[in-house]
Design an enzyme around this catalytic site. Structure first.
Site, PDB file in Angstrom:
ATOM      1  N   SER A 297       0.893  -1.149   0.000  1.00  0.00           N
ATOM      2  CA  SER A 297       0.000   0.000   0.000  1.00  0.00           C
ATOM      3  C   SER A 297       0.933   1.201   0.000  1.00  0.00           C
ATOM      4  O   SER A 297       1.291   1.703   1.041  1.00  0.00           O
ATOM      5  CB  SER A 297      -0.870  -0.041   1.232  1.00  0.00           C
ATOM      6  OG  SER A 297      -0.201  -0.738   2.244  1.00  0.00           O
TER       7      SER A 297
ATOM      8  N   LYS B 145       4.486  -4.737   9.177  1.00  0.00           N
ATOM      9  CA  LYS B 145       5.273  -3.658   8.577  1.00  0.00           C
ATOM     10  C   LYS B 145       6.159  -3.000   9.636  1.00  0.00           C
ATOM     11  O   LYS B 145       7.322  -2.678   9.383  1.00  0.00           O
ATOM     12  CB  LYS B 145       4.346  -2.621   7.950  1.00  0.00           C
ATOM     13  CG  LYS B 145       3.684  -3.137   6.682  1.00  0.00           C
ATOM     14  CD  LYS B 145       2.646  -2.160   6.172  1.00  0.00           C
ATOM     15  CE  LYS B 145       2.035  -2.700   4.884  1.00  0.00           C
ATOM     16  NZ  LYS B 145       0.938  -1.861   4.428  1.00  0.00           N
TER      17      LYS B 145
END
Ligand code: ADP
Length: 842
Positions: A698, A741
Site C-alpha cells: 500500500s 510492517k
C-alpha cells in the site's frame, strides 16, 4: 290349556316334562322361547342357555305341561327382551328334553326341535310370551325333481366335506344317511356356516325341491369360500416355509463357511470382517450399510475390479474411529506449565488458551468458539495447538489446507471415481483413531475456490456445530460425527479468509518476534531441542549469543523462527558428523565460525539506505513472511510525459502513481516544481522487490514522496519507513498488515515509521523493544508527511523559472548514477544523514 301366567317356579335339577300322549296338529298355544342369534331347524337337538327371566318362566310353563315350547328366532339380535314385533313368524315346535341348573342365574335346557310351526298370533303376558301356532307337517315329496335335487345336494356336500376336510366323519355319514329329502336339506344346512337370515329362509321354505336348491347353492358357496380360504392359508404357509428355509440355509452356510474358513483364508477374512463390523460400535445406519456391502462382496468374484473397490470401502469404514475416545483432563496449572514449557512469550495467546480450557471445564458440552491463530510462518501457531492438545490429553492432528482448491479434497469424490478416497478430514480421523482429537487446520487463508466447488463451504460444514455431527463425505456416503473434535485454525492473513469462515472464528494474533525474542527462543527452546534431536549435548556443542545473533540477522530473514530452527539444525548436522568422525570433542560456535557451517550470508532483506537520497522513499509491504521493506525509486527523464513502471508489481502500483502525480500537479507551486513536468518529462518508477513475494503493498505515500523528491530535488530521509494509500487531494488512507510492517521497519533498523492515523491502534501492543527503537508517527495527509521526510529545498533552486529537464536534480537524472548526498539536515527532525545503516543490526 292353561294360558294364564303363573308364579315362577324354581328350576329343579333333572326335571322332566309331563309328556303328552297324543299330538295335536291343530292350532294351539305354546310358551315361546326366543332365540337371539340362531335358528333351530327340525330334527336337531340343541342345548339352550337361557338368560332372560321371562323365557325361563316360559320354559317352566312348558314343563308343567308336555314340555312343548315354540322356539323362534329374533329378527333383531340386539334386542335383549324381545316383544312380538321382534320375532319371526316361523319357528319350530320343540320338546324340552332336560333342564339343568346352570351357574346362577342362568338356566340351561336341552331342546329337540320337532317340526316347523307358523305363528298365528303372539300374546305378551307379563310373566312370559305365548304364541298361538299352526304346526306344519313336512310334505312328503318323492318326486323325481326332489330326488334329483337331493342327489345333487348329497354329491356337493360330499365334495365340500372332502375338499375342505372340515366336517367330522360321523357328522358327514349321519347326514348322508338321511333319506328324506326335506330332512336332508335341513340337516345339511345345519352343518353350514350360515347367517341367521339365510337359515331362517331355509326354515321358511316349505317346498322340498326349492329348499334343496337353496341349500345346494349355499353348499357351493361354502365350498368356494373354503377353497379361497385354504388358498390364502397355503400362501401364508409357503411364505412361512420360505423364510424358515432361508434361515435354515443361512445357518447351514454359516456352519459350512466356518468349516471351510479353516482352510480358506479368503473366507476367514470375510468372517473376520463381519465380526469386526459387529463390534466396531458403528451407528446402526453405518453397520447396516457395511453388512450390506459385505453381502455384495460375498457374491462377487475376488478378481473383479469392483471387488477391490468395495473391499477398500469396507476397510475404510472399519478403520475409522466410531467410539474410541480419549478422556479430557483439564488442569489449568498443568496446561499453563505445558504451554510455558514449549513456548517463550506469547502471553496473550496463552492467556486466551487457558480461558478456553476453563470454559471447557465448566461447560464441556457448550459450543466453544473456533480459535484462529493468525500470523506469519514459524511464530508457533501449530505448536501452540499441539501444546493445547497435550494439555487436554487429546490426540493432535494437523491438516494443511494450503492450496486446497477442490471441495473434494475436503469431502472427497463420489466412490464411482476411480481411486477415490475419503477427503482429508476423514483420512485424518482415521489416523487419529479417536473420535475426539484436536485438529489444527493450517493455512485456511490459502483455500481457493474455483469451478470444482467451494472448499470453504465444505469446510464450514466441518466446523459448524449445527451440521458437523452428520458430516457427509462423498466417498463414505454415510454420515460421520465430527462434533467431538476441537478445531483450531491458522492463517497467515485474514484478508483472504472467506468471510463466512471469518464469522465463526475468534482471532488470536501472533505478529512475530523481535531479535531479542528470537535469541531467547533459540537459547531456551530451539537449541536444546535440536541438540536432543541430533543426539548431542551442551557439553559437545555450544552456541555463543553473538553467533546466534549473527545467524538470526544474516542467515534468516523472517518474522517467525522456522528458518532459524532450520539453520541451527544445519549446524548440528555438521557437528554431529564431526563427532562421529571423532574429529572434535567439543565445538563452540562463534560468529566467525558460522559461515564455516552455514556458508556465506543468506539473508538479504532490503537494506535501508545508508544516506538520504533524492527520488528514493522507503515503503514497507506485508508479506507472508511477515513484512519487508520496499524501496521506491523514481527517475525523471526527458521525454513526453509518459509514466513507466517496472518491478514485479508495476501495474498494481500504477493507480497509486497516477494519484501521486495528480496530487503533485495540484501543488507545483508550493512544492517548487515545474508546472509542466508531466508534459516534458517521462517518469520512471521502479519497485525493487528483493527475494520475497509481496502480496501488494500500500504504497501511495512512499510513491508520492519519491516523486516529489525527484521533481523537487529534495532528498528523502533514509531512516524513515512509510505506508498508506493516498487520495488525489493527498489524504492518507488506512491500510492493512501494520504490525508486520512495523516489525519489518524495526528489523531493518529504521528510526521512524509514518503510518495512517487510523492505523495507530493496530500497533497498540507492540513490544516496547520495538517502540523504543522505532518512532511511530501517525499522519493524516501528505501535507503532514512531506515536511517530516523531505529535506529543505536545495539552496540554488529556481525550479519554477527553468524548464523541467534543467530543474531535475542531478541525483535523479538517468545519467547521474551516484546518489547525491544531501548535506542539509531535515529542518523538522534534524538527523545525521550520513550515518551508515546495516540492515538488521540496529
Ligand atoms: P507456524 O505454525 O506459526 O508456522 P510452528 O508452530 O510450526 O509455526 O513453529 C515453528 C517452530 O518454531 C516450532 O518448532 C516451534 O516450536 C518454534 N516456536 C515458535 N514460536 C515459539 C516460541 N514462542 N517459543 C518456542 N518455540 C517456538
Amino acid at each position: 290349556m292353561d294360558t294364564s301366567p303363573r308364579q315362577p317356579r324354581r328350576a329343579t335339577r333333572g326335571r322332566r316334562p309331563n309328556r303328552a300322549h297324543s299330538y295335536n296338529f291343530g292350532p294351539h298355544e305354546l310358551p315361546v322361547s326366543p332365540l337371539r342369534n340362531s335358528v333351530l331347524l327340525p330334527n336337531t337337538v340343541m342345548p339352550l342357555y337361557i338368560e332372560q327371566e321371562k323365557t325361563r318362566r316360559a320354559i317352566d310353563a312348558a314343563l308343567d305341561r308336555e314340555g312343548l315350547v315354540l322356539v323362534v328366532a329374533q329378527s333383531h339380535e340386539m334386542v335383549e327382551v324381545p316383544d312380538p314385533s321382534d320375532l319371526y313368524l316361523m319357528g319350530v315346535e320343540a320338546q324340552v328334553e332336560r333342564t339343568f341348573i346352570g351357574p346362577d342365574p342362568a338356566y340351561s335346557v336341552m331342546i329337540r326341535a320337532l317340526r316347523r310351526a307358523r305363528v298365528v298370533r303372539y300374546t305378551d303376558y307379563a310373566m312370559y310370551l305365548t304364541a298361538e301356532i299352526e304346526p306344519i307337517a313336512e310334505i312328503e315329496d318323492a318326486s323325481p325333481l326332489a330326488l334329483a335335487r337331493m342327489r345333487i345336494v348329497r354329491e356337493h356336500f360330499e365334495l365340500a366335506s372332502k375338499a375342505t376336510g372340515r366336517y367330522m366323519e360321523e357328522a358327514v355319514s349321519t347326514v348322508m344317511g338321511i333319506s328324506d329329502p326335506g330332512a336332508l336339506a335341513d340337516a345339511v344346512s345345519m352343518t353350514l356356516d350360515l347367517s341367521l337370515h339365510a337359515r331362517q329362509s331355509i326354515l321358511e321354505t316349505l317346498t322340498i325341491p326349492e329348499r334343496l336348491e337353496l341349500v345346494d347353492g349355499l353348499v357351493l358357496k361354502e365350498m368356494q369360500v373354503q377353497q379361497i380360504e385354504s388358498k390364502l392359508q397355503q400362501n401364508v404357509q409357503v411364505e412361512m416355509d420360505r423364510s424358515q428355509k432361508e434361515y435354515y440355509l443361512r445357518e447351514q452356510i454359516k456352519i459350512i463357511q466356518k468349516e471351510l474358513a479353516e482352510h480358506d483364508p479368503g473366507l476367514r477374512d470375510g468372517m473376520d470382517l463381519r465380526e469386526r463390523i459387529e463390534t466396531a460400535g458403528m451407528p446402526d445406519e453405518v453397520r447396516t450399510r457395511a453388512l450390506r456391502e459385505m453381502e455384495r462382496l460375498d457374491a462377487m468374484n475376488t478378481m473383479a475390479p469392483e471387488y477391490t473397490v468395495l473391499r477398500t470401502y469396507v476397510d475404510w469404514l472399519l478403520a475409522l474411529p466410531w467410539t474410541t475416545a480419549t478422556t479430557d483432563r483439564i488442569d489449568l496449572d498443568d496446561a499453563q506449565r505445558i504451554l510455558d514449557n514449549h513456548h517463550f512469550g506469547l502471553t496473550k495467546a496463552k492467556e486466551r488458551l487457558i480461558e478456553f480450557l476453563a470454559v471447557r471445564k465448566l461447560a464441556p458440552a457448550s459450543r466453544s468458539p473456533i480459535l484462529c491463530f493468525v500470523g506469519p510462518p514459524g511464530v508457533g501457531k501449530t505448536s501452540l495447538g499441539r501444546s493445547i492438545a497435550e494439555a487436554l490429553g487429546r490426540k493432535f492432528m494437523r491438516v494443511s489446507l494450503g492450496g486446497v482448491r477442490d471441495e473434494a479434497e475436503i469431502r472427497d469424490h463420489r466412490r464411482t471415481y476411480v481411486g477415490a478416497m475419503p477427503g482429508r478430514i476423514l483420512q485424518t480421523m482415521r489416523q487419529a483413531g479417536t473420535v475426539n482429537p484436536l485438529f489444527v487446520l493450517d493455512e485456511i487463508d490459502k483455500l481457493a475456490s474455483d469451478y470444482r466447488g467451494d472448499p470453504a463451504a465444505a469446510l464450514l460444514e466441518v466446523l459448524d456445530p449445527e451440521q458437523n455431527s452428520t458430516f457427509s463425505d462423498h466417498y463414505l456416503e454415510v454420515p460421520y460425527d465430527l462434533s467431538k473434535i476441537i478445531f483450531i485454525l491458522t492463517a497467515n492473513t485474514l484478508q483472504t479468509v472467506p468471510p463466512a469462515l471469518l464469522d465463526r472464528m475468534e482471532v488470536i494474533e501472533l505478529p512475530g518476534y523481535t531479535e531479542e525474542e528470537k535469541l531467547h527462543i533459540a537459547q531456551k527452546f530451539l537449541v536444546p531441542r535440536q541438540l536432543t534431536d541430533h543426539g548431542l549435548t551442551p557439553a559437545r556443542l555450544e552456541f555463543r549469543d553473538d553467533a546466534l545473533r549473527h545467524i538470526i540477522r544474516d542467515y534468516t530473514y523472517e518474522a517467525g523462527v522456522r528458518n532459524l530452527e532450520r539453520e541451527l539444525s544445519g549446524v548440528m548436522r555438521k557437528v554431529a558428523r564431526r563427532v562421529v568422525e571423532g574429529k572434535r570433542a567439543k565445538v563452540s560456535i562463534t560468529p566467525p565460525r558460522v559461515s564455516g557451517y552455514l556458508g556465506p550470508q543468506k539473508a538479504f532483506g532490503h537494506e535501508a539506505e545508508t544516506l538520504d537520497q533524492i527520488g528514493v522513499a522507503m515503503g514497507v509491504a506485508w508479506t507472508a513472511a511477515g513484512g519487508d521493506l520496499t524501496p521506491i525509486e523514481i527517475a525523471i527523464l526527458e521525454g513526453k510525459g509518459s509514466l513507466q513502471l517496472t518491478g514485479q508489481l508495476g501495474e498494481v502500483l500504477r493507480e497509486s502513481a497516477q494519484a501521486a502525480i495528480s496530487y503533485t500537479r495540484g501543488r507545483v507551486r508550493e512544492l517548487g516544481i515545474s508546472p509542466t513536468f508531466y508534459e516534458k518529462n517521462d517518469i520512471h518508477m521502479h519497485l525493487a522487490m528483493g527475494g520475497v513475494k509481496k502480496d501488494g503493498p500500500s504504497a501511495g505515500v512512499p510513491i508520492a514522496v519519491a516523486l516529489i523528491s525527484a521533481l523537487s530535488g529534495r532528498a528523502v530521509r533514509h531512516d524513515t519507513a512509510m505506508t498508506g494509500e493516498i487520495t488525489l487531494r493527498g489524504r492518507v488512507l488506512p491500510v492493512g498488515g501494520l504490525k508486520e510492517k512495523a516489525y519489518a521497519a524495526y528489523r531493518a533498523g529504521l528510526k521512524q515509521f509514518l503510518l495512517p492515523r487510523k492505523n495507530l491502534h493496530d500497533l497498540d501492543d507492540l513490544p516496547s523493544e520495538i517502540t523504543d527503537a522505532l518512532r511511530l508517527i501517525p499522519v493524516d495527509s501528505l501535507d503532514d508527511v512531506l515536511p517530516l521526510v523531505l529535506a529543505a529545498p536545495p539552496r540554488c533552486t529556481e525550479a519554477t523559472e527553468h524548464d523541467a529537464p534543467n530543474t531535475t536534480p542531478p541525483a535523479a537524472r538517468a545519467t547521474d548514477d551516484a546518489p547525491r548526498v544531501v548535506d542539509k539536515p531535515n529542518p523538522v527532525t534534524p538527523h545525521e544523514p550520513q550515518r551508515p545503516l546495516v540492515v538488521g543490526l540496529n
